[in-house]
Design a protein around this motif. Structure first.
Motif, PDB file in Angstrom:
ATOM      1  N   ARG A  15       0.856  -1.178   0.000  1.00 11.84           N
ATOM      2  CA  ARG A  15       0.000   0.000   0.000  1.00 11.84           C
ATOM      3  C   ARG A  15       0.894   1.231   0.000  1.00 11.84           C
ATOM      4  O   ARG A  15       1.809   1.335   0.807  1.00 11.84           O
ATOM      5  N   ALA A  26      -4.879   9.859  -1.049  1.00 19.54           N
ATOM      6  CA  ALA A  26      -5.345   8.583  -1.591  1.00 19.54           C
ATOM      7  C   ALA A  26      -4.333   7.500  -1.273  1.00 19.54           C
ATOM      8  O   ALA A  26      -3.253   7.775  -0.742  1.00 19.54           O
ATOM      9  N   SER A  27      -4.705   6.274  -1.598  1.00 21.42           N
ATOM     10  CA  SER A  27      -3.747   5.175  -1.504  1.00 21.42           C
ATOM     11  C   SER A  27      -3.829   4.373  -2.797  1.00 21.42           C
ATOM     12  O   SER A  27      -4.869   4.325  -3.452  1.00 21.42           O
ATOM     13  N   GLU A  29      -2.686   0.473  -4.192  1.00 19.36           N
ATOM     14  CA  GLU A  29      -2.239  -0.835  -3.727  1.00 19.36           C
ATOM     15  C   GLU A  29      -1.860  -1.712  -4.902  1.00 19.36           C
ATOM     16  O   GLU A  29      -2.442  -1.615  -5.975  1.00 19.36           O
ATOM     17  N   GLN A  42      -5.674  -1.581  -6.683  1.00 19.03           N
ATOM     18  CA  GLN A  42      -6.746  -0.629  -6.439  1.00 19.03           C
ATOM     19  C   GLN A  42      -6.192   0.736  -6.074  1.00 19.03           C
ATOM     20  O   GLN A  42      -5.068   0.858  -5.617  1.00 19.03           O
ATOM     21  N   THR A  44      -7.661   4.050  -3.879  1.00 19.64           N
ATOM     22  CA  THR A  44      -8.776   4.390  -3.006  1.00 19.64           C
ATOM     23  C   THR A  44      -8.597   5.746  -2.342  1.00 19.64           C
ATOM     24  O   THR A  44      -7.486   6.245  -2.201  1.00 19.64           O
ATOM     25  N   GLU A  45      -9.723   6.278  -1.927  1.00 25.29           N
ATOM     26  CA  GLU A  45      -9.786   7.487  -1.117  1.00 25.29           C
ATOM     27  C   GLU A  45     -10.707   7.132   0.046  1.00 25.29           C
ATOM     28  O   GLU A  45     -11.353   6.099   0.032  1.00 25.29           O
ATOM     29  N   GLY A  46     -10.752   7.973   1.040  1.00 20.76           N
ATOM     30  CA  GLY A  46     -11.726   7.750   2.098  1.00 20.76           C
ATOM     31  C   GLY A  46     -11.133   7.649   3.485  1.00 20.76           C
ATOM     32  O   GLY A  46      -9.973   7.975   3.726  1.00 20.76           O
ATOM     33  N   VAL A  49      -7.866   5.672   4.335  1.00 21.59           N
ATOM     34  CA  VAL A  49      -6.654   6.321   3.828  1.00 21.59           C
ATOM     35  C   VAL A  49      -6.173   7.353   4.841  1.00 21.59           C
ATOM     36  O   VAL A  49      -5.008   7.357   5.250  1.00 21.59           O
ATOM     37  N   ARG A  76      -5.803  -6.568   7.508  1.00 20.67           N
ATOM     38  CA  ARG A  76      -7.119  -6.273   6.946  1.00 20.67           C
ATOM     39  C   ARG A  76      -8.021  -7.478   7.148  1.00 20.67           C
ATOM     40  O   ARG A  76      -7.680  -8.583   6.731  1.00 20.67           O
TER      41      ARG A  76
END
Length: 142
Positions: A15, A26-27, A29, A42, A44-46, A49, A76
């Motif tokens: 990541r 963002a991240s 992966e 992937q 992702t934001e949110g 992150v 995870r």
């Protein structure tokens, strides 16, 4: 120590935290392709992150890091909506749940036995509260 979980876990990829304007935005992966090479998985934001960036920053100040070298991992468990920093060394493991955490304790060091115990209790509670469907067999009684 998380010896059982460590043996049962597998590296799922890497990541990367992406910054812009001095903050994590963002991240990205990667995952292992069938041939073992990394491939994009992937973007992702949110909440996770931002929580990852905050937890990494907090973890850098932990006094335990002065005493031993730790490898930073990410634990995870999608079924329970849990992500946690996993600081691993040969001598010990430290877990830091990311916000939002199903057990609370975001940003706090939680001993592995306590974290997995809390998660097991939550999983049992969710299972007990889930509506039964036609055809489901009854769980065995102890």
């Amino acid at each position: 120590m998380i010896s059982v979980a460590a043996r049962a876990s597998a590296c799922g990829g890497w990541r990367y935290l992406i910054t812009g304007g001095g903050e994590v935005i963002a991240s990205a992966e990667t995952a292992q392709a069938p041939d073992g090479t990394p491939e994009p998985a992937q973007f992702t934001e949110g909440r996770f992150v931002a929580a990852t960036a905050t937890a990494v920053q907090s973890a850098r100040a932990l006094p335990q890091l002065e005493k031993a070298a730790f490898e930073l991992r990410l634990l995870r468990i999608p079924a329970l909506y849990l992500m946690a920093l996993w600081l691993h060394s040969p001598a010990t493991d430290l877990l830091v749940p990311l916000a939002p955490s199903p057990i609370g304790k975001e940003g706090q060091i939680v001993p592995p036995a306590q974290l997995f115990g809390d998660l097991a209790r939550q999983a049992r509670a969710r299972s007990a509260a889930a509506p039964r469907r036609s055809g489901d067999s009854e769980p065995p009684t102890p």
